[in-house]
Design a protein around this motif. Structure first.
Motif, PDB file in Angstrom:
ATOM      1  N   VAL A   1     -28.623 -48.774  18.806  1.00 14.12           N
ATOM      2  CA  VAL A   1     -30.088 -48.774  18.832  1.00 14.12           C
ATOM      3  C   VAL A   1     -30.598 -50.053  18.171  1.00 14.12           C
ATOM      4  N   SER A   2     -31.911 -50.200  18.140  1.00 14.20           N
ATOM      5  CA  SER A   2     -32.515 -51.345  17.459  1.00 14.20           C
ATOM      6  C   SER A   2     -32.293 -51.223  15.952  1.00 14.20           C
ATOM      7  N   PRO A   3     -32.311 -52.333  15.217  1.00 12.96           N
ATOM      8  CA  PRO A   3     -32.137 -52.259  13.760  1.00 12.96           C
ATOM      9  C   PRO A   3     -33.139 -51.336  13.077  1.00 12.96           C
ATOM     10  N   ASP A   4     -34.368 -51.288  13.572  1.00 10.40           N
ATOM     11  CA  ASP A   4     -35.378 -50.413  12.965  1.00 10.40           C
ATOM     12  C   ASP A   4     -35.007 -48.941  13.123  1.00 10.40           C
ATOM     13  N   LEU A   5     -34.567 -48.564  14.319  1.00 13.76           N
ATOM     14  CA  LEU A   5     -34.164 -47.180  14.543  1.00 13.76           C
ATOM     15  C   LEU A   5     -32.912 -46.834  13.740  1.00 13.76           C
ATOM     16  N   TYR A   6     -32.042 -47.816  13.567  1.00 14.21           N
ATOM     17  CA  TYR A   6     -30.831 -47.594  12.767  1.00 14.21           C
ATOM     18  C   TYR A   6     -31.204 -47.279  11.316  1.00 14.21           C
ATOM     19  N   GLU A   7     -32.104 -48.070  10.736  1.00 15.53           N
ATOM     20  CA  GLU A   7     -32.533 -47.824   9.362  1.00 15.53           C
ATOM     21  C   GLU A   7     -33.240 -46.476   9.249  1.00 15.53           C
ATOM     22  N   LYS A   8     -34.016 -46.121  10.256  1.00 11.59           N
ATOM     23  CA  LYS A   8     -34.704 -44.831  10.260  1.00 11.59           C
ATOM     24  C   LYS A   8     -33.699 -43.688  10.269  1.00 11.59           C
ATOM     25  N   HIS A   9     -32.615 -43.846  11.024  1.00 16.16           N
ATOM     26  CA  HIS A   9     -31.591 -42.796  11.077  1.00 16.16           C
ATOM     27  C   HIS A   9     -30.929 -42.612   9.712  1.00 16.16           C
ATOM     28  N   LEU A  10     -30.651 -43.711   9.024  1.00 16.19           N
ATOM     29  CA  LEU A  10     -30.051 -43.595   7.685  1.00 16.19           C
ATOM     30  C   LEU A  10     -30.984 -42.851   6.738  1.00 16.19           C
ATOM     31  N   GLN A  11     -32.266 -43.119   6.846  1.00 14.76           N
ATOM     32  CA  GLN A  11     -33.228 -42.410   6.001  1.00 14.76           C
ATOM     33  C   GLN A  11     -33.281 -40.924   6.340  1.00 14.76           C
ATOM     34  N   GLU A  12     -33.132 -40.597   7.626  1.00 21.87           N
ATOM     35  CA  GLU A  12     -33.118 -39.194   8.036  1.00 21.87           C
ATOM     36  C   GLU A  12     -31.892 -38.475   7.459  1.00 21.87           C
ATOM     37  N   LEU A  13     -30.738 -39.150   7.433  1.00 26.20           N
ATOM     38  CA  LEU A  13     -29.547 -38.554   6.838  1.00 26.20           C
ATOM     39  C   LEU A  13     -29.754 -38.298   5.346  1.00 26.20           C
ATOM     40  N   ALA A  14     -30.437 -39.243   4.678  1.00 23.18           N
ATOM     41  CA  ALA A  14     -30.713 -39.061   3.244  1.00 23.18           C
ATOM     42  C   ALA A  14     -31.640 -37.875   3.015  1.00 23.18           C
ATOM     43  N   LYS A  15     -32.647 -37.719   3.882  1.00 16.35           N
ATOM     44  CA  LYS A  15     -33.569 -36.591   3.736  1.00 16.35           C
ATOM     45  C   LYS A  15     -32.877 -35.255   3.965  1.00 16.35           C
ATOM     46  N   LYS A  16     -31.825 -35.252   4.791  1.00 18.18           N
ATOM     47  CA  LYS A  16     -31.062 -34.029   5.022  1.00 18.18           C
ATOM     48  C   LYS A  16     -30.130 -33.691   3.867  1.00 18.18           C
ATOM     49  N   GLY A  17     -30.037 -34.590   2.898  1.00 20.28           N
ATOM     50  CA  GLY A  17     -29.138 -34.363   1.775  1.00 20.28           C
ATOM     51  C   GLY A  17     -27.742 -34.908   1.971  1.00 20.28           C
ATOM     52  N   GLN A  18     -27.523 -35.672   3.065  1.00 22.97           N
ATOM     53  CA  GLN A  18     -26.195 -36.221   3.331  1.00 22.97           C
ATOM     54  C   GLN A  18     -26.051 -37.589   2.644  1.00 22.97           C
ATOM     55  N   THR A  19     -26.202 -37.587   1.335  1.00 27.00           N
ATOM     56  CA  THR A  19     -26.107 -38.811   0.542  1.00 27.00           C
ATOM     57  C   THR A  19     -24.724 -38.921  -0.083  1.00 27.00           C
ATOM     58  N   GLY A  20     -24.356 -40.138  -0.438  1.00 29.22           N
ATOM     59  CA  GLY A  20     -23.019 -40.364  -0.981  1.00 29.22           C
ATOM     60  C   GLY A  20     -22.006 -40.527   0.134  1.00 29.22           C
ATOM     61  N   TYR A  21     -20.764 -40.154  -0.154  1.00 33.35           N
ATOM     62  CA  TYR A  21     -19.688 -40.391   0.807  1.00 33.35           C
ATOM     63  C   TYR A  21     -18.744 -39.204   0.866  1.00 33.35           C
ATOM     64  N   VAL A  22     -18.172 -38.988   2.054  1.00 29.58           N
ATOM     65  CA  VAL A  22     -17.106 -37.997   2.178  1.00 29.58           C
ATOM     66  C   VAL A  22     -15.796 -38.674   1.789  1.00 29.58           C
ATOM     67  N   PRO A  23     -14.797 -37.910   1.335  1.00 27.28           N
ATOM     68  CA  PRO A  23     -13.514 -38.525   0.945  1.00 27.28           C
ATOM     69  C   PRO A  23     -12.924 -39.366   2.067  1.00 27.28           C
ATOM     70  N   ALA A  24     -12.533 -40.584   1.703  1.00 26.26           N
ATOM     71  CA  ALA A  24     -12.064 -41.534   2.720  1.00 26.26           C
ATOM     72  C   ALA A  24     -10.675 -41.204   3.238  1.00 26.26           C
ATOM     73  N   GLY A  25      -9.818 -40.654   2.379  1.00 26.18           N
ATOM     74  CA  GLY A  25      -8.482 -40.338   2.883  1.00 26.18           C
ATOM     75  C   GLY A  25      -7.416 -40.516   1.835  1.00 26.18           C
ATOM     76  N   ILE A  26      -6.185 -40.698   2.329  1.00 23.61           N
ATOM     77  CA  ILE A  26      -5.011 -40.797   1.473  1.00 23.61           C
ATOM     78  C   ILE A  26      -4.959 -42.176   0.833  1.00 23.61           C
ATOM     79  N   ALA A  27      -4.674 -42.195  -0.473  1.00 18.22           N
ATOM     80  CA  ALA A  27      -4.586 -43.462  -1.204  1.00 18.22           C
ATOM     81  C   ALA A  27      -3.452 -44.322  -0.656  1.00 18.22           C
ATOM     82  N   GLN A  28      -3.572 -45.612  -0.850  1.00 17.41           N
ATOM     83  CA  GLN A  28      -2.554 -46.525  -0.345  1.00 17.41           C
ATOM     84  C   GLN A  28      -1.201 -46.278  -0.986  1.00 17.41           C
TER      85      GLN A  28
END
Length: 319
Positions: A280-307
Motif C-alpha cells: 500500500v501507500s506509505p500513509d496507509l502503511y503507517e495507518k495500519h501500524l497505528q491500528e495494530l497498536a490500538k488493538k493492543g498488538q504492541t511489542g513483539y512476539v518471540p522471534a524464535g530459537i537462539a543462535q
C-alpha cells in the motif's frame, strides 16, 4: 506392392502416428491459458519489486542457454539418425572410429564453458540480491512456526513503548541486525493461524503490510523447524532456519495483495502455511501500524530459537 498383395505402404501408420503426436503437442502448447504477453516470462509471475527483474533475467537467460544446448543436441541426434542410418543395399559394417581427440576435447571443454558462464551470472546476481543497505526504510522480523507466520514490525509506533534492540522477545536476532534497528522502536506485531484469512480477499493466512517504494528488510527467524519465506511475485525466497538468522531486502513497486507461502516441507500441515502481502501507500502503511497498536498488538512476539554456538562464532569471525 507389399508381400501380402496389398499396395498399402508400411510407413503410413508411422506417419499417421507422428502427425497425431504433433497435433496433440500443438494443442497442449496452445491450450495452456497463457497469452503472448506471458510467454517472455517463461512461467514466472509479473515482477512486483525493483529487484525481481534481475531474477527474471537470470531465469530467462538460463532457459535460453538450455534451449540452445537442447537444439544442438537434438540436431546432432536427428542428423545422425537420418544421414547415418543403415543403407538398404549395403550390409557391410561402416568404418569404426575409436579415438577422436578433437571431438573428445570438444565435449569436455564446451560443458565446462557453459557451467562457468552460468556460475558467473548466478554468483553476480546472487551477490547483488543478498546485499543489505546500511539503513533500510522498514524492517520486519518474519517468524515462521508450525503452522503459520508472525510479523514483528520493528518501528517506533505511537502508543507502543520499548526498544527492539533490548527486547527479550528479539534476543535470537544477532547484534549485526539489531544495530540497524530504529531507536526506541516499541513496535507492533501481527500473528496468524492456518485458519486466518485476509478480510478483503478472503485468502487464507495472515496479512503482511508493506509500503510501496520503500526499502524493506526481512529478518527471518524460526521457532521450530526449517521453513521458507516465499512471496511469489517477488520472485525471491529464503529459508527460515532455527538457530540461524537470514535476511534479505526488497523495494515493492506495485500496490496490491499478493500470495505468499512456505516453500520448505516442514511437516504435516506445511500446505496450510500461507500468508498474504498487501503493498500500500506509505500513509496507509503507517495507518495500519497505528491500528495494530490500538488493538493492543504492541511489542513483539518471540522471534524464535537462539543462535547456535557455531553460528555465533562464524559471525564473530566475519565481523
Amino acid at each position: 506392392m507389399s508381400p501380402n498383395g496389398s499396395d498399402r505402404s508400411p510407413r503410413r501408420p508411422m506417419r499417421r502416428k507422428l502427425l497425431q503426436a504433433m497435433t496433440a503437442g500443438l494443442v497442449l502448447a496452445t491450450a495452456t491459458g497463457c497469452t503472448y504477453k506471458d510467454f517472455p516470462r517463461l512461467g514466472m509471475p509479473t515482477p512486483t519489486t525493483e529487484e525481481a527483474p534481475r531474477i527474471l533475467s537470470l531465469w530467462q537467460g538460463s532457459w535460453a542457454a538450455a534451449l540452445a544446448t537442447g537444439v544442438l543436441v537434438w540436431g546432432l541426434i536427428l542428423w545422425s539418425a537420418f544421414f547415418h542410418r543403415r543403407s538398404r543395399t549395403k550390409v557391410e559394417v561402416p568404418p569404426q572410429t575409436r579415438y577422436n581427440m578433437p571431438i573428445e576435447a570438444l565435449y569436455t571443454v564446451v560443458p565446462l564453458v557453459i557451467v562457468s558462464v552460468l556460475f558467473y551470472f548466478t554468483a553476480r546476481d546472487e551477490s547483488k540480491l543478498l546485499s543489505l543497505s546500511d539503513k533500510p526504510d522498514v524492517t520486519v522480523n518474519v517468524v515462521g512456526f508450525q503452522w503459520s507466520w508472525g510479523f514483528n514490525y520493528i518501528e517506533p509506533v505511537a502508543g507502543s513503548t520499548g526498544d527492539a534492540k533490548t527486547d527479550e522477545n528479539l534476543a535470537a536476532i544477532p547484534d549485526r541486525f539489531k544495530k540497524e534497528f530504529p531507536a526506541n522502536a516499541g513496535g507492533v506485531y501481527d500473528v496468524g493461524t492456518p485458519a486466518s484469512k485476509d478480510p478483503k480477499t478472503h485468502n487464507p493466512g495472515p496479512t503482511l503490510w508493506l509500503p510501496k517504494g520503500k526499502t524493506v528488510r526481512f529478518v527471518l527467524t524460526s521457532r521450530d523447524v526449517i521453513h521458507s519465506f516465499w512471496v511469489v511475485p517477488f520472485l525471491m525466497k529464503m529459508d527460515v532456519i532455527p538457530g540461524h538468522t537470514n535476511a534479505f531486502q526488497v523495494t515493492p513497486n506495485k500496490e496490491g495483495t499478493f500470495l505468499g507461502k512456505c516453500a520448505e516441507l516442514c511437516g504435516v500441515d506445511h500446505s496450510r502455511m500461507l500468508f498474504n502481502v498487501k503493498v500500500v501507500s506509505p500513509d496507509l502503511y503507517e495507518k495500519h501500524l497505528q491500528e495494530l497498536a490500538k488493538k493492543g498488538q504492541t511489542g513483539y512476539v518471540p522471534a524464535g530459537i537462539a543462535q547456535t554456538s557455531h553460528e555465533k562464532n562464524r559471525e564473530t569471525n566475519n565481523l
